[in-house]
Design a protein around this motif. Structure first.
Motif, PDB file in Angstrom:
ATOM      1  N   GLU A  78      95.545  73.465  17.229  1.00  0.00           N
ATOM      2  CA  GLU A  78      94.640  72.832  18.186  1.00  0.00           C
ATOM      3  C   GLU A  78      94.186  73.903  19.176  1.00  0.00           C
ATOM      4  OE1 GLU A  78      92.360  69.977  19.261  1.00  0.00           O
ATOM      5  OE2 GLU A  78      94.017  69.313  17.974  1.00  0.00           O
ATOM      6  N   PRO A  79      92.870  74.084  19.382  1.00  0.00           N
ATOM      7  CA  PRO A  79      92.415  75.147  20.287  1.00  0.00           C
ATOM      8  C   PRO A  79      93.076  75.118  21.659  1.00  0.00           C
ATOM      9  CG  PRO A  79      90.555  74.277  19.062  1.00  0.00           C
ATOM     10  CD  PRO A  79      91.738  73.400  18.718  1.00  0.00           C
ATOM     11  N   SER A  80      93.279  73.921  22.223  1.00  0.00           N
ATOM     12  CA  SER A  80      93.847  73.840  23.569  1.00  0.00           C
ATOM     13  C   SER A  80      95.356  74.067  23.591  1.00  0.00           C
ATOM     14  CB  SER A  80      93.523  72.494  24.206  1.00  0.00           C
ATOM     15  OG  SER A  80      93.993  71.430  23.396  1.00  0.00           O
ATOM     16  N   SER A  81      95.966  74.318  22.427  1.00  0.00           N
ATOM     17  CA  SER A  81      97.395  74.643  22.406  1.00  0.00           C
ATOM     18  C   SER A  81      97.648  76.110  22.715  1.00  0.00           C
ATOM     19  CB  SER A  81      97.998  74.304  21.043  1.00  0.00           C
ATOM     20  OG  SER A  81      97.582  75.224  20.040  1.00  0.00           O
ATOM     21  N   LEU A  82      96.578  76.916  22.785  1.00  0.00           N
ATOM     22  CA  LEU A  82      96.698  78.352  23.004  1.00  0.00           C
ATOM     23  C   LEU A  82      96.174  78.749  24.374  1.00  0.00           C
ATOM     24  CD1 LEU A  82      95.461  79.702  19.553  1.00  0.00           C
ATOM     25  CD2 LEU A  82      97.805  79.748  20.398  1.00  0.00           C
ATOM     26  N   SER A  83      96.796  79.758  24.945  1.00  0.00           N
ATOM     27  CA  SER A  83      96.312  80.320  26.195  1.00  0.00           C
ATOM     28  C   SER A  83      95.014  81.081  25.958  1.00  0.00           C
ATOM     29  CB  SER A  83      97.358  81.269  26.777  1.00  0.00           C
ATOM     30  OG  SER A  83      97.550  82.379  25.896  1.00  0.00           O
ATOM     31  N   LYS A  84      94.264  81.259  27.017  1.00  0.00           N
ATOM     32  CA  LYS A  84      93.054  82.082  26.951  1.00  0.00           C
ATOM     33  C   LYS A  84      93.336  83.385  27.679  1.00  0.00           C
ATOM     34  CE  LYS A  84      89.960  78.097  26.738  1.00  0.00           C
ATOM     35  NZ  LYS A  84      88.821  77.375  27.372  1.00  0.00           N
ATOM     36  N   PRO A  85      93.777  84.403  26.930  1.00  0.00           N
ATOM     37  CA  PRO A  85      94.231  85.645  27.568  1.00  0.00           C
ATOM     38  C   PRO A  85      93.070  86.529  28.006  1.00  0.00           C
ATOM     39  CG  PRO A  85      94.321  85.865  25.205  1.00  0.00           C
ATOM     40  CD  PRO A  85      93.888  84.445  25.470  1.00  0.00           C
ATOM     41  N   ALA A  86      93.407  87.534  28.759  1.00  0.00           N
ATOM     42  CA  ALA A  86      92.420  88.554  29.124  1.00  0.00           C
ATOM     43  C   ALA A  86      91.987  89.298  27.866  1.00  0.00           C
ATOM     44  CB  ALA A  86      93.033  89.520  30.142  1.00  0.00           C
ATOM     45  N   PRO A  87      90.795  89.896  27.867  1.00  0.00           N
ATOM     46  CA  PRO A  87      90.325  90.633  26.688  1.00  0.00           C
ATOM     47  C   PRO A  87      91.351  91.655  26.209  1.00  0.00           C
ATOM     48  CG  PRO A  87      88.569  90.431  28.303  1.00  0.00           C
ATOM     49  CD  PRO A  87      89.810  89.899  28.961  1.00  0.00           C
ATOM     50  N   GLY A  88      91.618  91.601  24.902  1.00  0.00           N
ATOM     51  CA  GLY A  88      92.564  92.534  24.320  1.00  0.00           C
ATOM     52  C   GLY A  88      94.000  92.070  24.311  1.00  0.00           C
ATOM     53  N   ALA A  89      94.318  91.046  25.097  1.00  0.00           N
ATOM     54  CA  ALA A  89      95.684  90.532  25.152  1.00  0.00           C
ATOM     55  C   ALA A  89      95.843  89.413  24.123  1.00  0.00           C
ATOM     56  CB  ALA A  89      95.996  90.005  26.542  1.00  0.00           C
ATOM     57  N   PRO A  90      97.052  89.232  23.569  1.00  0.00           N
ATOM     58  CA  PRO A  90      97.258  88.186  22.562  1.00  0.00           C
ATOM     59  C   PRO A  90      97.323  86.797  23.173  1.00  0.00           C
ATOM     60  CG  PRO A  90      99.326  89.297  23.036  1.00  0.00           C
ATOM     61  CD  PRO A  90      98.263  90.039  23.805  1.00  0.00           C
ATOM     62  N   SER A  91      96.898  85.807  22.387  1.00  0.00           N
ATOM     63  CA  SER A  91      97.075  84.415  22.807  1.00  0.00           C
ATOM     64  C   SER A  91      98.531  84.017  22.650  1.00  0.00           C
ATOM     65  CB  SER A  91      96.195  83.494  21.959  1.00  0.00           C
ATOM     66  OG  SER A  91      94.836  83.747  22.163  1.00  0.00           O
ATOM     67  N   LYS A  92      98.931  83.009  23.414  1.00  0.00           N
ATOM     68  CA  LYS A  92     100.286  82.484  23.322  1.00  0.00           C
ATOM     69  C   LYS A  92     100.230  80.962  23.285  1.00  0.00           C
ATOM     70  CE  LYS A  92     102.495  86.332  25.785  1.00  0.00           C
ATOM     71  NZ  LYS A  92     103.346  86.728  26.953  1.00  0.00           N
ATOM     72  N   LEU A  93     101.218  80.377  22.602  1.00  0.00           N
ATOM     73  CA  LEU A  93     101.297  78.923  22.551  1.00  0.00           C
ATOM     74  C   LEU A  93     101.687  78.363  23.911  1.00  0.00           C
ATOM     75  CD1 LEU A  93     103.053  78.003  19.173  1.00  0.00           C
ATOM     76  CD2 LEU A  93     100.644  77.813  19.756  1.00  0.00           C
ATOM     77  N   LEU A  94     101.017  77.273  24.282  1.00  0.00           N
ATOM     78  CA  LEU A  94     101.308  76.596  25.538  1.00  0.00           C
ATOM     79  C   LEU A  94     102.228  75.397  25.335  1.00  0.00           C
ATOM     80  CD1 LEU A  94      97.679  76.619  26.991  1.00  0.00           C
ATOM     81  CD2 LEU A  94      99.545  78.195  27.545  1.00  0.00           C
ATOM     82  N   VAL A  95     102.461  75.039  24.072  1.00  0.00           N
ATOM     83  CA  VAL A  95     103.299  73.891  23.730  1.00  0.00           C
ATOM     84  C   VAL A  95     104.254  74.312  22.622  1.00  0.00           C
ATOM     85  CG1 VAL A  95     101.548  72.184  24.383  1.00  0.00           C
ATOM     86  CG2 VAL A  95     101.591  73.080  22.053  1.00  0.00           C
ATOM     87  N   PRO A  96     105.293  73.520  22.339  1.00  0.00           N
ATOM     88  CA  PRO A  96     106.170  73.844  21.209  1.00  0.00           C
ATOM     89  C   PRO A  96     105.378  73.923  19.901  1.00  0.00           C
ATOM     90  CG  PRO A  96     107.192  72.208  22.613  1.00  0.00           C
ATOM     91  CD  PRO A  96     105.788  72.364  23.110  1.00  0.00           C
ATOM     92  N   PRO A  97     105.786  74.775  18.953  1.00  0.00           N
ATOM     93  CA  PRO A  97     105.010  74.967  17.723  1.00  0.00           C
ATOM     94  C   PRO A  97     104.655  73.676  16.987  1.00  0.00           C
ATOM     95  CG  PRO A  97     106.701  76.650  17.878  1.00  0.00           C
ATOM     96  CD  PRO A  97     106.933  75.706  19.029  1.00  0.00           C
ATOM     97  N   ALA A  98     105.605  72.752  16.862  1.00  0.00           N
ATOM     98  CA  ALA A  98     105.337  71.516  16.125  1.00  0.00           C
ATOM     99  C   ALA A  98     104.272  70.653  16.797  1.00  0.00           C
ATOM    100  CB  ALA A  98     106.626  70.711  15.953  1.00  0.00           C
ATOM    101  N   GLN A  99     104.055  70.868  18.096  1.00  0.00           N
ATOM    102  CA  GLN A  99     103.056  70.082  18.830  1.00  0.00           C
ATOM    103  C   GLN A  99     101.726  70.818  18.972  1.00  0.00           C
ATOM    104  OE1 GLN A  99     104.797  68.795  22.578  1.00  0.00           O
ATOM    105  NE2 GLN A  99     106.762  68.418  21.583  1.00  0.00           N
ATOM    106  N   SER A 100     101.627  71.977  18.330  1.00  0.00           N
ATOM    107  CA  SER A 100     100.409  72.791  18.462  1.00  0.00           C
ATOM    108  C   SER A 100      99.430  72.590  17.323  1.00  0.00           C
ATOM    109  CB  SER A 100     100.796  74.273  18.515  1.00  0.00           C
ATOM    110  OG  SER A 100     101.285  74.719  17.253  1.00  0.00           O
ATOM    111  N   ILE A 101      99.820  71.843  16.289  1.00  0.00           N
ATOM    112  CA  ILE A 101      99.056  71.790  15.052  1.00  0.00           C
ATOM    113  C   ILE A 101      97.936  70.759  15.128  1.00  0.00           C
ATOM    114  CG2 ILE A 101      99.177  71.484  12.550  1.00  0.00           C
ATOM    115  CD1 ILE A 101     100.731  73.896  13.674  1.00  0.00           C
ATOM    116  N   ASN A 102      96.733  71.186  14.770  1.00  0.00           N
ATOM    117  CA  ASN A 102      95.605  70.268  14.603  1.00  0.00           C
ATOM    118  C   ASN A 102      95.652  69.624  13.226  1.00  0.00           C
ATOM    119  OD1 ASN A 102      92.804  69.853  13.338  1.00  0.00           O
ATOM    120  ND2 ASN A 102      92.262  69.907  15.496  1.00  0.00           N
ATOM    121  N   LYS A 103      95.832  70.455  12.190  1.00  0.00           N
ATOM    122  CA  LYS A 103      95.912  69.898  10.837  1.00  0.00           C
ATOM    123  C   LYS A 103      96.670  70.828   9.918  1.00  0.00           C
ATOM    124  CE  LYS A 103      91.553  71.481   8.737  1.00  0.00           C
ATOM    125  NZ  LYS A 103      90.415  71.032   7.916  1.00  0.00           N
TER     126      LYS A 103
END
Length: 301
Positions: free
Chosen positions: A80-105
């Motif tokens: 799910e797009p909103s499960s990820l952080s929006k990092p600064a350019p060049g920095a990696p995204s990180k999950l904002l929720v537990p992995p099992a709750q991050s899945i769109n499909k």
């Protein structure tokens, strides 16, 4: 063959372009599918995952990396797009929720590869009989089988669309089989339909692999004029709230959508699609989802 659909059901299907069948799956079957879906979610390992999200814009930016394109014969996870952080350019995204709750499909070959979902798709006599009753396909081929999650609080909106745009055949022939694994309500993102729109909605664009090799894009269908209607602004949309165990049949041309899920309750469903495999219908190499030599699209009957 045992008839599943009544004459009234068939008339409603022809009139509305969709059909809601509560109680199609018994509680034990529904719980088996739901349990397997939750097990797959719990097994998701974010380590090494490309953090591919699934965007649902009907005519705009859409997912299209190799992880997505290569899911035709695999079981893969899309975030799910909103499960990820929006990092600064060049920095990696990180999950904002537990992995099992991050899945769109999860998709797109569950019907072929997962024994539980195969049992309730390709090996299910009642499913085959409802497709025969419908009378829409001579030789239905199953493709794009997936779990769609609508996670609590972050499950995103799905804008109005029709499925033949994304699973294009010439002429159009897609039908969706959408199974509620949990109760679906207006609060957690149930489907809505514009009844009868399958009679007027033209399939004027199709979702294809980008010729540049950069993922996916939309391409105009030659000779088909786009509809002028702004579907979301039309009156007559009907919410299809339904209990767990419901099967919803969806004509490939009917316009449908679902809202976000701001509630605390998930809305897990399992869905697969059918296209016509008989002579006279073309599913070509432009489509994003492709069969393989080892895993062709299987026949439902």
């Amino acid at each position: 063959m045992m008839n599943v659909l009544s004459a009234q059901d068939k008339q409603r299907w022809r009139q509305d372009g969709y059909l809601v069948l509560p109680g199609f799956f018994e509680q034990a079957a529904t719980e088996e599918m739901l349990g397997r879906a939750r097990q797959l979610l719990d097994e998701f390992d974010v380590e090494g995952h490309p953090l591919t999200t699934f965007k649902t814009e009907a005519d705009g930016e859409h997912v299209g990396d190799d992880y997505f394109i290569g899911s035709n014969d695999k079981i893969r996870y899309f975030l799910e797009p909103s499960s990820l952080s929006k990092p600064a350019p060049g920095a990696p995204s990180k999950l904002l929720v537990p992995p099992a709750q991050s899945i769109n499909k999860i998709g797109h070959a569950l019907a072929q590869l997962d024994p539980v979902f195969r049992k309730y798709t390709l090996e299910n006599e009642k499913v085959a009989n409802v497709a025969k009753d419908l009378g829409y396909h001579q030789s239905p081929r199953v493709l794009q089988s997936m779990i769609i999650c609508k996670q609590p609080r972050i499950g995103g909106v799905v804008p109005s669309h029709n499925d033949s745009t994304f699973l294009y055949t010439d002429p159009p022939s897609a039908v969706g089989c959408w199974i509620a694994l949990e109760e679906c309500t207006p609060q957690n993102g149930c489907l809505s339909f514009l009844p009868g729109s399958h009679k007027t909605a033209r399939v004027s664009s199709r979702f294809v692999k980008d010729p540049s090799g950069r993922g996916t894009t939309f391409e105009s269908v030659a000779g088909v004029e786009p509809n002028e209607e702004k579907w979301d602004e039309l009156d007559g949309w009907v919410e299809a709230a339904c209990p767990a165990g419901t099967l919803v049949l969806i004509h490939g041309n009917v316009m449908h959508r679902s809202p976000p899920n701001p509630s605390d309750k998930s809305r897990l469903i399992y869905t697969f699609h059918m296209i016509e495999g008989a002579e006279g219908y073309t599913y070509d190499e432009k489509n994003w989802l492709q069969p393989t030599k080892d895993m062709p699209f299987p026949a439902l009957f």
